[in-house]
Write a protein that holds these residues in place. Structure first.
Motif, short mmCIF file in Angstrom:
data_model
loop_
_atom_site.label_atom_id
_atom_site.label_comp_id
_atom_site.label_asym_id
_atom_site.label_seq_id
_atom_site.Cartn_x
_atom_site.Cartn_y
_atom_site.Cartn_z
N PHE A 73 0.83 -1.21 0.00
CA PHE A 73 0.00 0.00 0.00
C PHE A 73 0.87 1.26 0.00
O PHE A 73 0.66 2.17 -0.80
CB PHE A 73 -0.92 0.00 1.22
CG PHE A 73 -1.70 1.28 1.39
CD1 PHE A 73 -2.77 1.57 0.56
CD2 PHE A 73 -1.34 2.20 2.37
CE1 PHE A 73 -3.48 2.76 0.70
CE2 PHE A 73 -2.04 3.38 2.51
CZ PHE A 73 -3.11 3.66 1.68
N VAL A 74 1.84 1.30 0.89
CA VAL A 74 2.70 2.49 0.99
C VAL A 74 3.58 2.61 -0.25
O VAL A 74 3.76 3.71 -0.80
CB VAL A 74 3.56 2.42 2.26
CG1 VAL A 74 4.56 3.59 2.29
CG2 VAL A 74 2.67 2.45 3.50
N ASP A 75 4.10 1.50 -0.72
CA ASP A 75 5.04 1.56 -1.83
C ASP A 75 4.38 2.02 -3.12
O ASP A 75 5.03 2.64 -3.96
CB ASP A 75 5.69 0.19 -2.05
CG ASP A 75 6.85 0.26 -3.03
OD1 ASP A 75 7.77 1.07 -2.77
OD2 ASP A 75 6.84 -0.45 -4.04
N ASN A 76 3.11 1.73 -3.30
CA ASN A 76 2.41 2.19 -4.51
C ASN A 76 2.47 3.71 -4.64
O ASN A 76 2.51 4.24 -5.76
CB ASN A 76 0.95 1.73 -4.49
CG ASN A 76 0.80 0.30 -4.97
OD1 ASN A 76 1.62 -0.19 -5.74
ND2 ASN A 76 -0.24 -0.36 -4.52
N ILE A 77 2.48 4.41 -3.51
CA ILE A 77 2.57 5.87 -3.54
C ILE A 77 4.02 6.32 -3.43
O ILE A 77 4.50 7.14 -4.21
CB ILE A 77 1.75 6.49 -2.40
CG1 ILE A 77 0.29 6.03 -2.47
CG2 ILE A 77 1.82 8.02 -2.42
CD1 ILE A 77 -0.55 6.44 -1.30
N TYR A 78 4.75 5.75 -2.48
CA TYR A 78 6.12 6.18 -2.20
C TYR A 78 7.03 5.99 -3.41
O TYR A 78 7.81 6.89 -3.76
CB TYR A 78 6.65 5.40 -1.00
CG TYR A 78 8.08 5.73 -0.63
CD1 TYR A 78 8.38 6.90 0.06
CD2 TYR A 78 9.12 4.88 -0.98
CE1 TYR A 78 9.68 7.21 0.41
CE2 TYR A 78 10.43 5.19 -0.64
CZ TYR A 78 10.69 6.36 0.05
OH TYR A 78 11.99 6.65 0.38
#
Length: 268
Positions: A142-147
């Protein structure tokens, strides 16, 4: 049994590349050991150590891993102590290094790769991937999709990847707007992982949502690689099964992939 030496016979360009990368690995190992920095061979390099006692015959890079808590110290030690032929590269030393990890570059070679063309150094490389404590694979994804996307756009990925000025402007603008949010999510996820005493680590920035059990990695051991001994996960068997399942199985020829087009590599 298939003769895999056909990929990297002595004197071939690929074998020369591998031996140069081995020089880089021994130099990094020396710096890290002298500074008490824990690292471990990862991914194809670890697989090669276990299955081939060295490089996977068709492989053209080296992968090392460290924890983020060691990264600042590792960066400075490598900048200060590497032999002159090898240089440390990340976004702090080269503004066009859009990747969210570090590389050691060889200054006596060149790889004509489109995304490298604005980098100060474009030679053969050794990757140093940075791992963080994470609560779960879902949180990492979830975080990596944005980060991952915003990190790339705020670190000049568009300057080397997009031919359309409009696409570059739109993606960079979105990246700068959303990157502060991605940093909040990134640090929050790491904090949750630490206070919950999670048993997982993972890496951001590479579109990977797999997490790894810390009990399989630490404390580190040593494995042979090309006649030398380097640090590796203590339960390398379980760790490799997390990554590759039946890792001793040689893949079919159409799955033996290389990163580089060897016709565009120069080494001297």
């Amino acid at each position: 049994m298939e003769d895999l030496s056909k990929y990297n016979p002595e004197g071939s360009l690929l074998r020369k590349m591998q031996l140069r990368m081995l020089e880089m690995l021994t130099a990094v190992d020396k710096v890290f050991r002298n500074n008490n920095i824990q690292y471990w061979m990862g991914f194809g390099t670890l697989l090669g150590a276990v299955r081939h006692k060295g490089f996977i015959p068709w492989d053209d890079d080296i992968d090392l891993c460290i924890m983020r808590s060691d990264y600042k110290k590792a960066r400075q030690a490598l900048i200060d102590e590497l032999p002159d032929q090898f240089v440390f590269q990340d976004s702090s030393t080269d503004k066009y290094a859009f990747f969210n990890y570090a590389r050691i570059r060889d200054t006596h070679s060149k790889c004509d790769y489109p995304h490298f063309r604005k980098l100060k150094e474009q030679g053969l490389w050794l990757d140093i991937f940075v791992f963080d404590t994470v609560p779960s694979s879902k949180a990492l994804k979830f975080v990596d999709n944005i980060y991952r996307r915003t990190y790339h756009e705020t670190h000049h990925f568009g300057d080397v990847a997009y031919s359309s000025p409009l696409k570059k402007w739109l993606n960079k603008t979105a990246g700068y707007v959303l990157h502060p949010i991605s940093l909040i999510l990134f640090h929050t996820t790491n904090w949750i992982g630490k206070i919950s005493n999670t048993q997982y680590v993972g890496r951001y920035g590479l579109k990977v949502d797999r997490v790894y059990r810390t009990e399989y990695i630490f404390p580190l051991c040593e494995l042979e690689f090309e006649g030398h001994r380097f640090l590796a996960p203590n339960n390398w068997d379980a760790h490799l099964r997390e990554e590759y399942n039946d890792y001793m199985q040689i893949p079919p020829e159409n799955k033996r992939e290389q990163i580089l087009d060897l016709t565009k590599v120069e080494i001297w």
